[in-house]
Enzyme design. Sequence first.
Site, PDB file in Angstrom:
ATOM      1  CD  GLN A 317      -2.677  -0.791   2.694  1.00 24.00           C
ATOM      2  OE1 GLN A 317      -2.086  -0.809   3.759  1.00 24.00           O
ATOM      3  NE2 GLN A 317      -3.979  -0.613   2.604  1.00 24.00           N
ATOM      4  CG  HIS A 321      -1.750   5.714   9.419  1.00 20.47           C
ATOM      5  ND1 HIS A 321      -0.865   4.773   8.954  1.00 20.47           N
ATOM      6  CD2 HIS A 321      -2.991   5.161   9.348  1.00 20.47           C
ATOM      7  CE1 HIS A 321      -1.552   3.679   8.635  1.00 20.47           C
ATOM      8  NE2 HIS A 321      -2.832   3.888   8.851  1.00 20.47           N
ATOM      9  CG  HIS A 447      -6.612   4.738   8.598  1.00 22.39           C
ATOM     10  ND1 HIS A 447      -5.901   3.679   9.092  1.00 22.39           N
ATOM     11  CD2 HIS A 447      -7.488   5.096   9.561  1.00 22.39           C
ATOM     12  CE1 HIS A 447      -6.328   3.403  10.305  1.00 22.39           C
ATOM     13  NE2 HIS A 447      -7.288   4.251  10.622  1.00 22.39           N
TER      14      HIS A 447
HETATM   15 ZN   LIG Z   1      -4.369   2.640   8.433  1.00 20.37          ZN
END
Ligand SMILES: [Zn+2]
Length: 570
Positions: A317, A321, A447
């Site tokens: 990914q 954050h 997120h």
């Molecule tokens: Zn996250």
Amino acid sequence: MAKIETIRHSLAHILAYAVQELYPGTKFGIGPAIENGFYYDFDLKRSLAPSDLPKIEEKMRELISQKISFKKGKLSKSDSNKLFKNQPYKLELIKELPEDKITVYESGDFIDLCQGPHVKSTKEINPQAFKLTKIAGAYWRGSEKNPMLTRIYGAAFKTKKELSSFLKIQEEAEKRDHRILGQKLELFMFDEEVGAGLPLWMPKGAILRKIIENYLYEELTKEGYLWVVTPHIGNLNLWKTSGHWELYRENMYSPIKIDEEEYELKPMNCPFHLKIYQSKIRSYKDLTLKYAELGTVYRYERSGVLHGLTRVRGFTQDDAHIWCTPEHLAEELTKLVKHGLKILKTFGFKDYEIYLSTRPEKFAGTEKGWQKATNSLKYVLEKLRLKYQIDPGGGVFYGPKIDIKIKDSLGRPWQCTTIQVDFNLPERFKMSYIDKKGRKRQPIMIHRALLGSLERFIGVLIENYAGALPLWLAPEQIWVIPVGSRHKKYAKEVKKELSSFRVEAKDENETVSKKIREGEIQKIPYLLVVGDKEMKTNSVRVRERGRGDTGITKLTKFLEKIKIETKKKK
Ligand SMILES: [Zn+2]
Ligand SMILES: [Zn+2]
């Protein structure tokens, strides 16, 4: 006129009727309407091939032309058990239905257990606007423990025109299939012995990844992100505190035992980043704090749904954050959405579908907090004048989110960007910062992933460009092709001149035309052919991808041109 879903579902029944007529003794599974069409699952006595589909289709058209009506009936459990006594899959479904909820639909000689709705008569179905498209294996109720059934798919629309434009896009999509192109262009591979859903990146694919990673590194650093690196496993206790073990376990793998403790492959990076936040006491002056990582996570996916790079079991990914004060939430979200769209645009995606997902039934945090965060997300989308749709109750349990689906060159939407506000983790981990007045307060956590995952995004890139990646992304940008062996030395000199690019001098003893053909198959943006004339004048003959021979040009001039092109990320 009936709804298209109703027509599609009715066609599924007609398909089953046709199969019943053509292949007596068939056992029937289920046959729902799906996006763009329908399917039906069959347990057949013989196996079917694509060459059988025209015959079934013809039978369906014959049935449709008989103007068959669909009649609904209600049955008791014992009557329905009698009616479907030779249909084990139907009996299994009946067993799970409440006594007063058993309805059947009768169309001609075919009766199906079904809730409907259906068309009144096949008169409502355009016999020219559907087509059986493929045959696939499918486990009964999606479980590998059950028998494998034969699934026949069909596409269906209201008009013939809609159908043919859909089929055309399908055909084009098949040519762009990243699984096939990825192999042809030697970008990535899968190996049975390594395991399903675990891609291996080959040298050229690894270059492509690196280019994207470097770009993200630059972009995010400019935006004030700090980079962190975290492990692939973490103690099970961490995942218990975070709530993943309780609420996300079906996506996680079995624990790994190390000494006397249990560890989990990480399905997400969040708790690790959060621990770094907690490594010291934070004050309002430290906020907004943004941690980014290209974090590789592992999530369980059933083998049946794995699909090339777009559905895998381990993926990286472009995760980050963000912690901010409640006062700064709207501002941070605005920056995020703007920045995300800018990055997507650089990769060539300018059309989006944006969704705002609101509170589901089960949720963490307070209703007031949810309301505030949802309002902030709405405010941002409206301020930026972005069209969006609300997905009611579609938020994750920990907070509302914005999802951005990019549309590729065929108009197909792909989920990429997700921006999620989280009330859960700051609470569970008792996160805090000291505000201006010296009070302990809880930060807001966001997120966010912009591309989603590198694997998925690269799969989409390949399909969007049909493998012909823009110059700045192409793993190999230029091939220099000498006409004869006496031009090999000059070809090497040209390569040296262009060494700030990814360039190869192709000096294999093959004909020029063969090398050009090979370069075209490999979708190389520029092929430079060099012979006597070019050598004498310090020039190259340029073959541009998609345009062919564009003539002789001075090497210095060519270099200028491609420098500008890459700078503009074309
Ligand atoms: Zn996250
Ligand atoms: Zn039905």
